[in-house]
Write a protein that holds these residues in place. Structure first.
Motif, PDB file in Angstrom:
ATOM      1  N   ASP A  12       0.868  -1.182   0.000  1.00 24.43           N
ATOM      2  CA  ASP A  12       0.000   0.000   0.000  1.00 24.43           C
ATOM      3  C   ASP A  12       0.904   1.231   0.000  1.00 24.43           C
ATOM      4  OD1 ASP A  12      -1.748   2.078   0.443  1.00 24.43           O
ATOM      5  OD2 ASP A  12      -2.892   1.051   2.015  1.00 24.43           O
ATOM      6  N   ARG A  13       1.282   1.669  -1.188  1.00 25.11           N
ATOM      7  CA  ARG A  13       2.269   2.737  -1.297  1.00 25.11           C
ATOM      8  C   ARG A  13       1.726   4.087  -0.837  1.00 25.11           C
ATOM      9  NH1 ARG A  13       6.090   2.010  -6.539  1.00 25.11           N
ATOM     10  NH2 ARG A  13       7.286   3.462  -5.254  1.00 25.11           N
ATOM     11  N   LEU A  14       0.445   4.331  -1.052  1.00 25.08           N
ATOM     12  CA  LEU A  14      -0.107   5.615  -0.642  1.00 25.08           C
ATOM     13  C   LEU A  14      -0.041   5.792   0.873  1.00 25.08           C
ATOM     14  CD1 LEU A  14      -3.224   5.932  -2.979  1.00 25.08           C
ATOM     15  CD2 LEU A  14      -1.032   7.133  -3.160  1.00 25.08           C
ATOM     16  N   PHE A  15      -0.414   4.747   1.597  1.00 26.98           N
ATOM     17  CA  PHE A  15      -0.346   4.845   3.050  1.00 26.98           C
ATOM     18  C   PHE A  15       1.099   4.835   3.529  1.00 26.98           C
ATOM     19  CE2 PHE A  15      -1.322   2.736   7.354  1.00 26.98           C
ATOM     20  CZ  PHE A  15      -1.289   3.962   7.991  1.00 26.98           C
ATOM     21  N   LEU A  16       1.942   4.023   2.907  1.00 25.95           N
ATOM     22  CA  LEU A  16       3.353   4.017   3.266  1.00 25.95           C
ATOM     23  C   LEU A  16       3.941   5.422   3.160  1.00 25.95           C
ATOM     24  CD1 LEU A  16       6.038   2.635   3.978  1.00 25.95           C
ATOM     25  CD2 LEU A  16       6.333   2.163   1.528  1.00 25.95           C
ATOM     26  N   GLU A  17       3.615   6.119   2.096  1.00 22.47           N
ATOM     27  CA  GLU A  17       4.173   7.459   1.908  1.00 22.47           C
ATOM     28  C   GLU A  17       3.677   8.419   2.978  1.00 22.47           C
ATOM     29  OE1 GLU A  17       3.253   8.263  -2.167  1.00 22.47           O
ATOM     30  OE2 GLU A  17       4.702   6.770  -2.892  1.00 22.47           O
ATOM     31  N   ARG A  18       2.441   8.282   3.423  1.00 23.57           N
ATOM     32  CA  ARG A  18       1.944   9.110   4.517  1.00 23.57           C
ATOM     33  C   ARG A  18       2.704   8.806   5.809  1.00 23.57           C
ATOM     34  NH1 ARG A  18      -4.391   9.270   5.325  1.00 23.57           N
ATOM     35  NH2 ARG A  18      -3.701  10.918   6.762  1.00 23.57           N
ATOM     36  N   LEU A  59      10.013  -0.798  -2.263  1.00 23.23           N
ATOM     37  CA  LEU A  59      10.443  -0.295  -0.965  1.00 23.23           C
ATOM     38  C   LEU A  59      11.803   0.387  -1.047  1.00 23.23           C
ATOM     39  CD1 LEU A  59       9.246  -3.274   1.249  1.00 23.23           C
ATOM     40  CD2 LEU A  59       8.405  -0.927   1.370  1.00 23.23           C
ATOM     41  N   ALA A  60      12.650  -0.102  -1.921  1.00 22.83           N
ATOM     42  CA  ALA A  60      13.988   0.474  -2.076  1.00 22.83           C
ATOM     43  C   ALA A  60      13.943   1.885  -2.649  1.00 22.83           C
ATOM     44  CB  ALA A  60      14.851  -0.428  -2.952  1.00 22.83           C
ATOM     45  N   GLU A  61      12.795   2.281  -3.194  1.00 20.70           N
ATOM     46  CA  GLU A  61      12.665   3.642  -3.722  1.00 20.70           C
ATOM     47  C   GLU A  61      12.568   4.688  -2.611  1.00 20.70           C
ATOM     48  OE1 GLU A  61       9.399   3.826  -6.443  1.00 20.70           O
ATOM     49  OE2 GLU A  61      10.041   2.032  -7.542  1.00 20.70           O
ATOM     50  N   TYR A  62      12.349   4.224  -1.374  1.00 17.91           N
ATOM     51  CA  TYR A  62      12.189   5.146  -0.247  1.00 17.91           C
ATOM     52  C   TYR A  62      13.437   5.082   0.629  1.00 17.91           C
ATOM     53  CZ  TYR A  62       7.354   4.710  -1.805  1.00 17.91           C
ATOM     54  OH  TYR A  62       6.207   4.683  -2.567  1.00 17.91           O
ATOM     55  N   PRO A  63      14.275   6.109   0.610  1.00 16.37           N
ATOM     56  CA  PRO A  63      15.546   6.060   1.341  1.00 16.37           C
ATOM     57  C   PRO A  63      15.410   5.814   2.841  1.00 16.37           C
ATOM     58  CG  PRO A  63      15.531   7.897  -0.200  1.00 16.37           C
ATOM     59  CD  PRO A  63      14.147   7.349  -0.182  1.00 16.37           C
ATOM     60  N   SER A  64      14.306   6.231   3.440  1.00 12.12           N
ATOM     61  CA  SER A  64      14.164   6.052   4.890  1.00 12.12           C
ATOM     62  C   SER A  64      13.775   4.625   5.274  1.00 12.12           C
ATOM     63  CB  SER A  64      13.140   7.031   5.460  1.00 12.12           C
ATOM     64  OG  SER A  64      11.888   6.886   4.825  1.00 12.12           O
ATOM     65  N   VAL A  65      13.377   3.806   4.297  1.00 10.64           N
ATOM     66  CA  VAL A  65      13.117   2.388   4.579  1.00 10.64           C
ATOM     67  C   VAL A  65      14.450   1.660   4.467  1.00 10.64           C
ATOM     68  CG1 VAL A  65      11.829   0.320   3.964  1.00 10.64           C
ATOM     69  CG2 VAL A  65      10.776   2.576   3.679  1.00 10.64           C
ATOM     70  N   SER A  66      15.043   1.375   5.606  1.00  6.77           N
ATOM     71  CA  SER A  66      16.390   0.815   5.625  1.00  6.77           C
ATOM     72  C   SER A  66      16.424  -0.683   5.386  1.00  6.77           C
ATOM     73  CB  SER A  66      17.056   1.101   6.982  1.00  6.77           C
ATOM     74  OG  SER A  66      17.168   2.480   7.209  1.00  6.77           O
ATOM     75  N   ARG A  67      15.339  -1.372   5.780  1.00 14.00           N
ATOM     76  CA  ARG A  67      15.401  -2.826   5.746  1.00 14.00           C
ATOM     77  C   ARG A  67      14.000  -3.433   5.686  1.00 14.00           C
ATOM     78  NH1 ARG A  67      16.042  -0.721  10.428  1.00 14.00           N
ATOM     79  NH2 ARG A  67      18.243  -0.370  10.010  1.00 14.00           N
ATOM     80  N   VAL A  68      13.987  -4.706   5.316  1.00 14.09           N
ATOM     81  CA  VAL A  68      12.754  -5.499   5.327  1.00 14.09           C
ATOM     82  C   VAL A  68      12.986  -6.712   6.214  1.00 14.09           C
ATOM     83  CG1 VAL A  68      11.169  -6.880   3.950  1.00 14.09           C
ATOM     84  CG2 VAL A  68      12.105  -4.762   3.012  1.00 14.09           C
ATOM     85  N   LEU A  69      12.142  -6.879   7.225  1.00 16.63           N
ATOM     86  CA  LEU A  69      12.166  -8.076   8.059  1.00 16.63           C
ATOM     87  C   LEU A  69      11.353  -9.145   7.347  1.00 16.63           C
ATOM     88  CD1 LEU A  69      12.568  -9.738  10.640  1.00 16.63           C
ATOM     89  CD2 LEU A  69      10.592  -8.545  11.621  1.00 16.63           C
ATOM     90  N   THR A  70      11.999 -10.276   7.084  1.00 15.52           N
ATOM     91  CA  THR A  70      11.304 -11.310   6.326  1.00 15.52           C
ATOM     92  C   THR A  70      11.794 -12.704   6.687  1.00 15.52           C
ATOM     93  OG1 THR A  70      10.753 -12.121   4.097  1.00 15.52           O
ATOM     94  CG2 THR A  70      12.912 -11.096   4.376  1.00 15.52           C
ATOM     95  N   ALA A  71      10.870 -13.663   6.588  1.00 15.23           N
ATOM     96  CA  ALA A  71      11.199 -15.078   6.657  1.00 15.23           C
ATOM     97  C   ALA A  71      11.114 -15.698   5.271  1.00 15.23           C
ATOM     98  CB  ALA A  71      10.255 -15.798   7.619  1.00 15.23           C
ATOM     99  N   GLY A  72      10.945 -14.844   4.259  1.00 13.82           N
ATOM    100  CA  GLY A  72      10.833 -15.344   2.898  1.00 13.82           C
ATOM    101  C   GLY A  72       9.468 -15.927   2.580  1.00 13.82           C
ATOM    102  N   GLY A  73       8.559 -15.855   3.521  1.00 15.58           N
ATOM    103  CA  GLY A  73       7.228 -16.440   3.370  1.00 15.58           C
ATOM    104  C   GLY A  73       6.658 -16.692   4.754  1.00 15.58           C
ATOM    105  N   LEU A  74       5.688 -17.569   4.850  1.00 14.82           N
ATOM    106  CA  LEU A  74       4.992 -17.787   6.112  1.00 14.82           C
ATOM    107  C   LEU A  74       5.601 -18.896   6.960  1.00 14.82           C
ATOM    108  CD1 LEU A  74       1.319 -17.369   4.858  1.00 14.82           C
ATOM    109  CD2 LEU A  74       2.856 -15.642   5.833  1.00 14.82           C
ATOM    110  N   LYS A  75       6.570 -19.632   6.426  1.00 13.37           N
ATOM    111  CA  LYS A  75       7.243 -20.682   7.184  1.00 13.37           C
ATOM    112  C   LYS A  75       8.448 -20.095   7.926  1.00 13.37           C
ATOM    113  CE  LYS A  75       5.999 -24.268   3.811  1.00 13.37           C
ATOM    114  NZ  LYS A  75       6.521 -25.282   2.856  1.00 13.37           N
TER     115      LYS A  75
END
Length: 230
Positions: free
Chosen positions: A101-107, A136-152
């Motif tokens: 949801d890019r619109l809300f992310l930008e807010r 997400l990489a287009e937004y400089p203030s987003v430094s990282r993504v927490l991920t397990a690569g999926g739901l497992k």
């Protein structure tokens, strides 16, 4: 290798600092996947050590899609978190089609100006994760993504995480690997994925349970294992 640890109490922050963690993710409602902690807890966590504290901003656990009322609550929470002196926030928002949801992310990013931002495991419900990472990489203030690569658990999706980490390296955004990691599997996980940041929750607690205390010795052990790889 940067080690991030989940804290649910101010005492956890002190224990994480004692063990040599690098960063805190502060949450409440851990049984629901993590919710926004109280302002009092945020203030206490910030005062408990010099570790940077990233605060979860998630008003409920029903979904990662947010109403206008939810949005107002989250933006107000961000204002309070910033005022409390936290280093950053942890957020994630999707549309009903399970895309970013890019619109809300930008807010949110405008409200969080000056704060470090982690996009949390809402990412793991997205079908096209590589595309979402590029966005997400287009937004400089987003430094990282927490991920397990999926739901497992993360170790079961190590190949996906490796691909995301390689893409993140090219794009300038870090992959924070997490979910189900502990001293017993971190060596294999780190070797298989090459991530630069790892995230621990119950894996650094007595009996592997959030009902038990955080163990500085578990963080020390993990650090030793990771250092042996270098």
């Amino acid at each position: 290798m940067l080690i991030e640890v989940i804290a649910i109490r101010a005492e956890d922050v002190e224990a994480a600092a004692e063990g040599g963690a690098d960063r805190i993710e502060l949450v409440t409602g851990i049984a629901e996947g993590g919710l926004t902690p109280s302002l009092g807890l945020v203030e206490a966590a910030v005062k408990a050590s010099t570790l940077p504290v990233q605060v979860m901003v998630r008003p409920h656990s029903q979904s990662f899609c947010y109403s206008d009322a939810d949005t107002r609550v989250m933006l107000r929470d961000i204002e309070a978190i910033k005022g409390a002196g936290a280093a950053g926030i942890v957020v994630g928002m999707l549309t009903t089609d399970r895309i970013l949801d890019r619109l809300f992310l930008e807010r949110v990013l405008r409200a969080a100006e000056g704060l470090d931002v982690t996009f949390h495991r809402a990412f793991d419900e997205i079908d096209d994760q590589l595309k979402a990472l590029e966005q997400l990489a287009e937004y400089p203030s987003v430094s990282r993504v927490l991920t397990a690569g999926g739901l497992k658990p993360a170790l079961q999706s190590a190949e996906r995480i490796r691909l995301l980490r390689e893409a993140g390296d090219r794009l300038g955004i870090s992959i924070l690997g997490g979910y189900g990691l502990n001293a017993g599997n971190i060596k294999d996980f780190a070797g298989m994925t090459g991530v630069h940041e790892v995230h621990f929750g119950s894996g650094v607690r007595r009996n592997g349970s959030f009902m038990e205390r955080l163990l500085p010795s578990s963080i020390v052990e993990i650090r030793s294992i990771l250092n042996e790889r270098n």
